[in-house]
Design a protein around this motif. Structure first.
Motif, PDB file in Angstrom:
ATOM      1  N   ALA A   1    -106.393  23.869 -24.593  1.00  7.29           N
ATOM      2  CA  ALA A   1    -107.075  22.758 -23.929  1.00  7.29           C
ATOM      3  C   ALA A   1    -107.093  22.996 -22.426  1.00  7.29           C
ATOM      4  O   ALA A   1    -107.225  24.126 -21.985  1.00  7.29           O
ATOM      5  N   CYS A   2    -106.930  21.924 -21.653  1.00  5.78           N
ATOM      6  CA  CYS A   2    -107.073  22.023 -20.198  1.00  5.78           C
ATOM      7  C   CYS A   2    -106.147  23.079 -19.608  1.00  5.78           C
ATOM      8  O   CYS A   2    -106.518  23.806 -18.700  1.00  5.78           O
ATOM      9  N   CYS A   3    -104.930  23.173 -20.141  1.00  3.78           N
ATOM     10  CA  CYS A   3    -103.992  24.137 -19.596  1.00  3.78           C
ATOM     11  C   CYS A   3    -104.529  25.560 -19.727  1.00  3.78           C
ATOM     12  O   CYS A   3    -104.188  26.423 -18.924  1.00  3.78           O
TER      13      CYS A   3
ATOM     14  N   PRO B   1    -101.968  19.821 -15.471  1.00  2.00           N
ATOM     15  CA  PRO B   1    -101.534  21.127 -15.937  1.00  2.00           C
ATOM     16  C   PRO B   1    -100.570  21.758 -14.943  1.00  2.00           C
ATOM     17  O   PRO B   1    -100.588  21.412 -13.774  1.00  2.00           O
TER      18      PRO B   1
ATOM     19  N   LEU C   1    -107.338  18.451 -12.778  1.00  2.00           N
ATOM     20  CA  LEU C   1    -107.541  17.085 -13.252  1.00  2.00           C
ATOM     21  C   LEU C   1    -107.184  16.166 -12.097  1.00  2.00           C
ATOM     22  O   LEU C   1    -106.039  16.133 -11.680  1.00  2.00           O
TER      23      LEU C   1
ATOM     24  N   GLY D   1     -95.652  20.271 -16.409  1.00  2.00           N
ATOM     25  CA  GLY D   1     -96.801  20.019 -15.545  1.00  2.00           C
ATOM     26  C   GLY D   1     -98.006  19.655 -16.371  1.00  2.00           C
ATOM     27  O   GLY D   1     -98.080  19.985 -17.534  1.00  2.00           O
TER      28      GLY D   1
ATOM     29  N   GLY E   1     -97.278  23.408 -20.163  1.00  2.00           N
ATOM     30  CA  GLY E   1     -97.834  22.069 -20.002  1.00  2.00           C
ATOM     31  C   GLY E   1     -97.119  21.024 -20.837  1.00  2.00           C
ATOM     32  O   GLY E   1     -96.478  21.317 -21.835  1.00  2.00           O
ATOM     33  N   SER E   2     -97.261  19.784 -20.391  1.00  2.00           N
ATOM     34  CA  SER E   2     -96.553  18.693 -21.046  1.00  2.00           C
ATOM     35  C   SER E   2     -96.963  18.521 -22.493  1.00  2.00           C
ATOM     36  O   SER E   2     -96.135  18.175 -23.333  1.00  2.00           O
TER      37      SER E   2
ATOM     38  N   GLY F   1    -101.792  24.005 -24.053  1.00  2.00           N
ATOM     39  CA  GLY F   1    -102.600  22.817 -24.263  1.00  2.00           C
ATOM     40  C   GLY F   1    -102.116  21.932 -25.389  1.00  2.00           C
ATOM     41  O   GLY F   1    -101.038  22.129 -25.941  1.00  2.00           O
ATOM     42  N   THR F   2    -102.948  20.940 -25.695  1.00  2.00           N
ATOM     43  CA  THR F   2    -102.591  19.958 -26.692  1.00  2.00           C
ATOM     44  C   THR F   2    -102.567  20.586 -28.076  1.00  2.00           C
ATOM     45  O   THR F   2    -103.544  21.191 -28.485  1.00  2.00           O
TER      46      THR F   2
ATOM     47  N   TYR G   1    -100.507  12.288 -24.442  1.00  2.00           N
ATOM     48  CA  TYR G   1    -100.868  11.766 -25.753  1.00  2.00           C
ATOM     49  C   TYR G   1     -99.632  11.427 -26.577  1.00  2.00           C
ATOM     50  O   TYR G   1     -99.711  11.235 -27.774  1.00  2.00           O
TER      51      TYR G   1
ATOM     52  N   ARG H   1    -108.386  14.424 -29.687  1.00  2.00           N
ATOM     53  CA  ARG H   1    -107.337  13.774 -28.911  1.00  2.00           C
ATOM     54  C   ARG H   1    -107.516  12.263 -28.862  1.00  2.00           C
ATOM     55  O   ARG H   1    -107.009  11.600 -27.981  1.00  2.00           O
TER      56      ARG H   1
END
Ligand code: SF4
Lengths: 372, 169
Positions: free
Chosen positions: B44-46, B142, A152, B140, B108-109, B81-82, B117, A47
């Motif tokens: 990823a985070c999501c 997330p 986050l 969101g 997620g966005s 996620g990304t 990003y 990323r």
């Protein structure tokens, strides 16, 4: 009978695989069931954190550090913010220091809970996963109470915090400590000392001390090999020198020192120590304004700073170079998971395929942290 | 009979037992929407929020959603996620391996549009819908588990109104 024709087989594990903890791809070379070579292939979650930072101002970088190691956002923020504060020469109020330590230790518990839960899942035990996430939810509730976010946070700012804590948070945290102590024992009984789990992990993937040190392995993975090294003690950042806690190492309670079980159990031990730190800190939070030291404009002088901290995964460090403008010239992150993963080839050779899953899980890697 | 009541059907008593009369569409849709198997797959985070949603507190099992590791067993992918360009080709391949009918929920966005990003990320796909068709978007960064659940309920609504006759992919 004619001779069996045998040859080596190369297979892909990942990037979509339930036990690679994200989008890691391992290229395995197999001789039957025996693994002869493991090659991790990275980049599926790259990323461009470091390049990204060049376009951001200093406070804008904080949310991106959150997203680097998303199980462990508070510690990431702290490491970056400490590096930025060192560059700026800011001394933050006592209250801020105490709250930061409490948040980071709560985050450590949450992160270790995920590590333990998913590790049980890797071994085929689904129940501990549910128990761990139930308790993790309690920690997230505390975070949500102070800053509104579950995962986050963007909570630790350069020079302070985004929100002050409330008296309710203090009572809730104390309740959590009381609730969580017996739960650690419960998780241990459920998973750690479970015969099947021990059979799967003890004696598997032994990481010798010298290999670990040479490869730059850190955190619970290093301490599982019996090396007593914890930056909270050895390179006292923030106010960790005021608290009384032990550095836990794997000492071969089951299996041999340096195997998967010992790496795993360090995390279970550490949750207890984190509770101890929170207990000592929560009663002594001094009064003060958490935003009094937040600078209006973050514009450091030309220079550089490097701060390393102990994240739940290992040694997490940020190196910032400033050219005197509003944007950092360069930010380099030293991520623990990346270095920890580097030993996987050495220690999985000669094991079965199923053991590779256990070895990988015992590192507790996060792909956001490896690829950045 | 609780479930059957919702199905808008009639049950008639005959000599040799019950006969249920309903339309084919309703029966198919009902069975599809109540057991959406999900791909065991996080980006990823999501994905962490997705895991939290499927764990004990929010409990995705109530919707009949269970994670399965192989794309050949699943009905729905949660893109959580990304999505990097490198990963996008793999996701396309996983999607192609799924048996129809298949559904995609973009969570997620990042998956919706590139998220944080979007501007400087030379490596991020600006929305998973450039590669595969998406049924429901959940915003969101997330999204909270509640938001994800809402998204899944929306997807169930969508499935409920499907028909074999005017088939839309
Ligand atoms: S939308 Fe936000 S939380 Fe989700 S993967 Fe992207 S950065 Fe992470």
């Amino acid at each position: 009978m004619s001779e069996l024709r045998t040859e080596e087989l190369t297979i892909n594990m990942g990037p979509q695989h339930p036990s690679t903890h994200g989008v890691l791809r391992l290229v395995l070379t197999l001789n039957g069931e025996i693994v002869t070579d493991v090659k991790p292939v990275l980049g599926y979650l790259h990323r461009c954190f470091e390049k990204h930072c060049e376009a951001m101002t200093y406070p804008q970088v904080v949310p991106y550090t959150d997203r680097m190691d998303y199980l462990n956002s508070m510690n990431n923020e702290l490491a970056y913010v400490l590096a930025a504060e060192k560059l700026l020469g800011i001394q933050v109020p006592e209250r801020v220091e105490y709250i930061r330590v409490i948040m980071c230790e709560l985050q450590r518990i949450a992160s270790h809970l995920v590590a333990i839960g998913t590790y049980g899942n890797d071994a085929g035990a689904f129940t501990p996963f549910l128990y761990c996430f139930m308790d993790r939810e309690k920690v997230l509730e505390l975070f949500e109470m102070v800053c509104g976010a579950r995962l986050l946070y963007n909570y630790i700012w350069v020079g302070g915090l985004s929100h002050d804590i409330t008296p309710e948070f203090v009572t809730k945290t104390k309740e959590f400590i009381k609730y969580f102590r017996p739960r650690i024992k419960q998780i241990n009984n459920l998973l750690s000392y479970n015969k099947i789990f021990i059979e799967r992990t003890a004696g598997i993937g032994v990481l010798p001390q010298d290999v670990a040190v040479n490869a730059g392995v850190s955190g619970p993975t290093l301490r599982g090999s019996g090396v007593k090294f914890d930056l909270r003690k050895d390179d006292k950042y923030s106010i960790y020198d005021r608290f009384d806690f032990d550095v836990c190492v794997g000492w071969g309670e089951r299996g041999v020192v340096g195997d998967c079980w010992n790496r795993y159990i360090v995390r279970a031990y550490e949750m207890e120590q984190s509770l101890r730190i929170i207990e000592q800190a929560i009663d002594n939070i001094p009064e003060g304004d958490v935003q009094s030291a937040v600078p209006k404009r973050v514009k450091p002088v030309v220079g550089e700073s490097y701060v390393r901290t102990e994240s739940p995964k290992g040694e997490l460090a940020y190196y910032i170079i400033s050219d005197g403008s509003l944007n950092p010239y360069r930010i380099k992150a030293r991520s623990p998971s990346f270095c920890n993963l580097s030993v996987i080839n050495q220690i999985s050779r000669g094991h079965m395929i199923a053991d590779v899953v256990m070895i990988l899980g015992s590192f507790d890697i996060v792909l956001g942290c490896i690829d950045r | 009979m609780g479930i059957l009541n919702k199905l808008d059907i009639s049950v008639e008593q005959f000599e040799s037992g019950n006969i249920i009369i309903t339309s084919m569409d309703k029966l198919l849709n009902w069975s599809r929407l109540s057991s959406m198997w999900q791909m065991f797959f996080g980006l990823a985070c999501c994905a962490i929020e997705m895991m939290a949603t499927s764990a004990s507190h929010y409990d995705l099992d109530r919707f009949g959603i269970i994670p399965r590791p192989s794309p050949r067993h699943v009905d729905i992918i949660l893109i959580s996620g990304t999505v990097t360009l490198k990963m996008a080709t793999r996701i396309k391949r996983l999607y192609d391996e799924m048996p129809a009918p298949k559904y995609i929920l973009s969570m997620g966005s990042c998956a919706n549009c590139g998220g944080p990003y979007w501007e400087h990320g030379y490596h991020v796909l600006k929305g998973i819908d450039r590669v595969i068709p998406v049924d429901v978007y959940v915003p969101g960064c997330p999204p909270r588990p509640e938001a994800l659940l809402e998204g899944l309920i929306k997807l169930q609504d969508k499935i409920r109104n499907q028909s074999l006759a005017k088939h839309t992919a």
